[in-house]
Scaffold this active site. Structure first.
Site, PDB file in Angstrom:
ATOM      1  N   ASP A 176     -42.571 -12.270  -3.481  1.00 44.39           N
ATOM      2  CA  ASP A 176     -43.532 -11.675  -2.554  1.00 44.39           C
ATOM      3  C   ASP A 176     -44.323 -12.781  -1.857  1.00 44.39           C
ATOM      4  O   ASP A 176     -44.658 -13.807  -2.461  1.00 44.39           O
ATOM      5  CB  ASP A 176     -44.517 -10.758  -3.299  1.00 44.39           C
ATOM      6  CG  ASP A 176     -43.821  -9.597  -3.981  1.00 44.39           C
ATOM      7  OD1 ASP A 176     -42.816  -9.117  -3.428  1.00 44.39           O
ATOM      8  OD2 ASP A 176     -44.269  -9.197  -5.075  1.00 44.39           O
ATOM      9  N   ASP A 202     -54.559 -14.271  -3.261  1.00 42.03           N
ATOM     10  CA  ASP A 202     -53.681 -14.334  -4.442  1.00 42.03           C
ATOM     11  C   ASP A 202     -53.813 -15.687  -5.124  1.00 42.03           C
ATOM     12  O   ASP A 202     -53.993 -15.788  -6.339  1.00 42.03           O
ATOM     13  CB  ASP A 202     -52.209 -14.148  -4.037  1.00 42.03           C
ATOM     14  CG  ASP A 202     -51.833 -12.709  -3.748  1.00 42.03           C
ATOM     15  OD1 ASP A 202     -52.278 -11.833  -4.492  1.00 42.03           O
ATOM     16  OD2 ASP A 202     -51.071 -12.479  -2.800  1.00 42.03           O
ATOM     17  N   GLU A 215     -48.245 -13.423 -12.525  1.00 37.37           N
ATOM     18  CA  GLU A 215     -47.302 -12.997 -11.500  1.00 37.37           C
ATOM     19  C   GLU A 215     -47.095 -14.103 -10.460  1.00 37.37           C
ATOM     20  O   GLU A 215     -46.025 -14.217  -9.867  1.00 37.37           O
ATOM     21  CB  GLU A 215     -47.801 -11.731 -10.798  1.00 37.37           C
ATOM     22  CG  GLU A 215     -46.815 -11.234  -9.749  1.00 37.37           C
ATOM     23  CD  GLU A 215     -47.351 -10.133  -8.877  1.00 37.37           C
ATOM     24  OE1 GLU A 215     -46.529  -9.376  -8.345  1.00 37.37           O
ATOM     25  OE2 GLU A 215     -48.573 -10.032  -8.705  1.00 37.37           O
ATOM     26  N   GLU A 216     -48.106 -14.911 -10.253  1.00 40.55           N
ATOM     27  CA  GLU A 216     -48.060 -15.912  -9.190  1.00 40.55           C
ATOM     28  C   GLU A 216     -47.357 -17.201  -9.593  1.00 40.55           C
ATOM     29  O   GLU A 216     -47.140 -18.070  -8.755  1.00 40.55           O
ATOM     30  CB  GLU A 216     -49.481 -16.239  -8.710  1.00 40.55           C
ATOM     31  CG  GLU A 216     -50.301 -15.036  -8.281  1.00 40.55           C
ATOM     32  CD  GLU A 216     -49.645 -14.228  -7.166  1.00 40.55           C
ATOM     33  OE1 GLU A 216     -48.936 -14.829  -6.341  1.00 40.55           O
ATOM     34  OE2 GLU A 216     -49.838 -13.001  -7.136  1.00 40.55           O
ATOM     35  N   ASP A 268     -51.713 -10.067 -13.734  1.00 36.75           N
ATOM     36  CA  ASP A 268     -51.539 -10.025 -12.282  1.00 36.75           C
ATOM     37  C   ASP A 268     -52.944 -10.222 -11.722  1.00 36.75           C
ATOM     38  O   ASP A 268     -53.775  -9.321 -11.801  1.00 36.75           O
ATOM     39  CB  ASP A 268     -50.967  -8.675 -11.852  1.00 36.75           C
ATOM     40  CG  ASP A 268     -50.713  -8.592 -10.348  1.00 36.75           C
ATOM     41  OD1 ASP A 268     -51.194  -9.483  -9.616  1.00 36.75           O
ATOM     42  OD2 ASP A 268     -50.056  -7.633  -9.906  1.00 36.75           O
ATOM     43  N   LEU A 309     -54.290 -10.427  -8.739  1.00 38.93           N
ATOM     44  CA  LEU A 309     -54.759  -9.597  -7.624  1.00 38.93           C
ATOM     45  C   LEU A 309     -53.678  -8.603  -7.235  1.00 38.93           C
ATOM     46  O   LEU A 309     -52.903  -8.815  -6.306  1.00 38.93           O
ATOM     47  CB  LEU A 309     -55.163 -10.465  -6.424  1.00 38.93           C
ATOM     48  CG  LEU A 309     -56.132  -9.792  -5.441  1.00 38.93           C
ATOM     49  CD1 LEU A 309     -57.478  -9.510  -6.111  1.00 38.93           C
ATOM     50  CD2 LEU A 309     -56.332 -10.641  -4.204  1.00 38.93           C
ATOM     51  N   ASP A 310     -53.628  -7.513  -7.977  1.00 32.15           N
ATOM     52  CA  ASP A 310     -52.664  -6.441  -7.723  1.00 32.15           C
ATOM     53  C   ASP A 310     -53.010  -5.729  -6.416  1.00 32.15           C
ATOM     54  O   ASP A 310     -54.176  -5.464  -6.130  1.00 32.15           O
ATOM     55  CB  ASP A 310     -52.706  -5.444  -8.890  1.00 32.15           C
ATOM     56  CG  ASP A 310     -51.907  -4.193  -8.610  1.00 32.15           C
ATOM     57  OD1 ASP A 310     -50.671  -4.294  -8.584  1.00 32.15           O
ATOM     58  OD2 ASP A 310     -52.523  -3.129  -8.398  1.00 32.15           O
ATOM     59  N   GLU A 321     -47.890  -5.360 -15.740  1.00 26.44           N
ATOM     60  CA  GLU A 321     -48.132  -4.104 -15.037  1.00 26.44           C
ATOM     61  C   GLU A 321     -47.716  -2.919 -15.905  1.00 26.44           C
ATOM     62  O   GLU A 321     -48.537  -2.061 -16.234  1.00 26.44           O
ATOM     63  CB  GLU A 321     -47.384  -4.092 -13.689  1.00 26.44           C
ATOM     64  CG  GLU A 321     -47.976  -5.061 -12.673  1.00 26.44           C
ATOM     65  CD  GLU A 321     -47.177  -5.164 -11.387  1.00 26.44           C
ATOM     66  OE1 GLU A 321     -47.801  -5.311 -10.314  1.00 26.44           O
ATOM     67  OE2 GLU A 321     -45.928  -5.110 -11.436  1.00 26.44           O
TER      68      GLU A 321
END
Length: 341
Positions: free
Chosen positions: A63, A69, A92-93, A113, A115-116, A275
Site C-alpha cells: 500500500d 503513516d 504494518e509499515e 497497525d 494508522l489504520d 487487524e
C-alpha cells in the site's frame, strides 16, 4: 466542589495496575498510550503541519504510505523500543520485524497497525491504531516465532479511534472490554465505557461491507447481503473504510462487519496479527462472533488461525450473533457445515 472535575479519575495506568498487578504491563500500556497521544496531535494538526499526502514509499503489503503513516509508525516504534518491556515489534509499515536490542529488551511482543484507514486521512475521515500483545515463550530471547501463534495466546488487544473524541478500547485475555477517552485537559486516558458489550437484542440492523468487491464474493455472501437489504426488516448500510471506525460502531450499535475472502483475494485482505486477531478478541469478549466465513475450504474462527508469516492475511465476518447467523444460514443452504452460535 465542581462536578466538572474528578478528584479520583480512573486513568488507564491505574486501571491496568488494579486489574493485573503487572508493572511491566502498566509500562507497556503507558508506552502505547503515549504514542497514541502523539499520533492524536499529528492527526489533529495534519493540515496545518502539511502532513497530508503520500510519503513516496509503500508499506509491507504494497500500500502507498501516507506521510502520517510514516510519522505514526516512528512514534510507536520509538515509544515501544524505549519502554524497556518489549523484545519484538511487528508493524504494518515495516516488511521485517524489529528486534529490540538486548539492553532494552523485555518480555512482550507487540504487533500493530499504527494508522489504520490512513487512505481516509486527506479527507478528514476517522482513522485509528490497532495492536495485539503477546508474551515471549519461556526460554526465548524474543523472536518472530513468539508472535506466530493463534489468538488464544494473545494477552491483550486494543484499538484507538481518532475522531471527534479519541477513544482507546482494549481487553485482556479472558477479560471484559473497556473503553477510555483521552481527556486533553489532563493528558490522560480516563475510563468512560465500562464492560462494553453488544446490545442484548442485537441492536441496530446495520451491515458494513465494501460492496465494490461484491462481484468477486462467493454466492452465500452475496445472498446474505441481499437478505440484509431485502429481508422483512431491512438493514441500513454503513461503511467508513476505516476498520477501527466500523468495528467501534458495530460493537456500540450492533450489526455486522464483512470483509470476506473472494476470487480476487482468496486469503482475505486484512492482516491477521495486527487487524484480525486483536479485533476478533475484542469482538468475542464483547459478546460477538468473529468468523472467517469460508476460508481454506471451511468456516473458521479468526482466533484459531495461526499466522504463517508476520503479514499473513485473513478474511473477516464480525458482529452480533443475530447478524452472523444470517450469513451462516446462507452457507447452510449451500451445503456448508457451520458452527452453532
Amino acid at each position: 466542589m465542581s462536578t466538572q472535575f474528578d478528584a479520583d479519575a480512573l486513568t488507564l495506568n491505574r486501571f491496568v495496575m488494579a486489574n493485573t498487578h503487572d508493572h511491566d504491563l502498566v509500562i507497556l500500556m503507558n508506552a502505547i498510550a503515549t504514542s497514541c497521544k502523539l499520533i492524536t496531535a499529528a492527526v489533529q494538526r495534519a493540515g496545518v503541519a502539511k502532513l497530508y499526502g503520500l510519503a513516496g514509499e509503500v508499506n509491507s503489503t504494497g500500500d502507498d504510505q501516507k506521510k502520517l503513516d510514516v510519522l505514526s509508525n516512528d512514534m510507536m516504534i520509538n515509544a515501544l523500543v524505549n519502554s524497556g518491556v518489549c523484545c519484538v515489534l511487528v508493524s504494518e509499515e515495516n516488511e521485517e520485524p524489529i528486534i529490540v536490542p538486548p539492553g532494552r529488551a523485555g518480555k512482550f511482543c507487540v504487533a500493530f497497525d499504527p494508522l489504520d484507514g490512513s487512505s481516509n486521512i486527506d479527507c478528514n475521515v476517522s482513522v485509528g491504531t490497532i495492536f495485539s500483545v503477546y508474551e515471549r515463550r519461556p526460554g526465548s530471547n524474543g523472536t518472530v516465532e513468539d508472535l506466530l501463534r493463534n489468538g488464544g495466546s494473545c494477552l491483550c488487544a486494543g484499538y484507538v479511534a481518532y475522531s471527534s473524541a479519541v477513544e482507546m478500547v482494549f481487553t485482556f485475555k479472558g477479560g471484559t472490554v473497556e473503553g477510555f477517552c483521552l481527556d486533553s485537559t489532563i493528558g490522560e486516558f480516563v475510563h468512560t465505557r465500562v464492560k462494553m458489550t453488544f446490545p442484548e437484542d442485537g441492536g441496530k440492523r446495520i451491515y458494513s461491507a465494501n460492496e465494490g468487491n461484491s462481484v468477486h464474493w462467493d454466492q452465500p455472501i452475496k445472498d446474505a447481503v441481499e437478505e440484509f437489504k431485502g429481508g422483512e426488516k431491512a438493514y441500513a448500510s454503513r461503511y467508513v473504510g476505516s476498520m477501527v471506525a466500523d468495528i467501534h460502531r458495530t460493537i456500540l450499535y450492533g450489526g455486522i462487519y464483512l470483509y470476506p475472502a473472494d476470487n480476487k483475494s482468496p486469503k482475505g485482505k486484512l492482516r491477521l496479527l495486527y487487524e484480525g486477531i486483536p479485533m476478533a478478541m475484542i469482538i468475542e469478549q464483547a459478546g460477538g462472533i468473529a468468523s472467517t466465513g469460508m476460508f481454506e475450504g471451511k468456516i473458521q474462527s479468526v482466533i484459531d488461525l495461526v499466522p504463517d508469516e508476520i503479514h499473513a492475511k485473513c478474511p473477516i465476518i464480525m458482529g452480533g450473533k443475530r447478524d452472523v447467523q444470517v450469513v451462516y444460514d446462507q452457507y447452510k443452504k449451500h451445503g456448508v457445515e457451520t458452527p452453532t452460535l
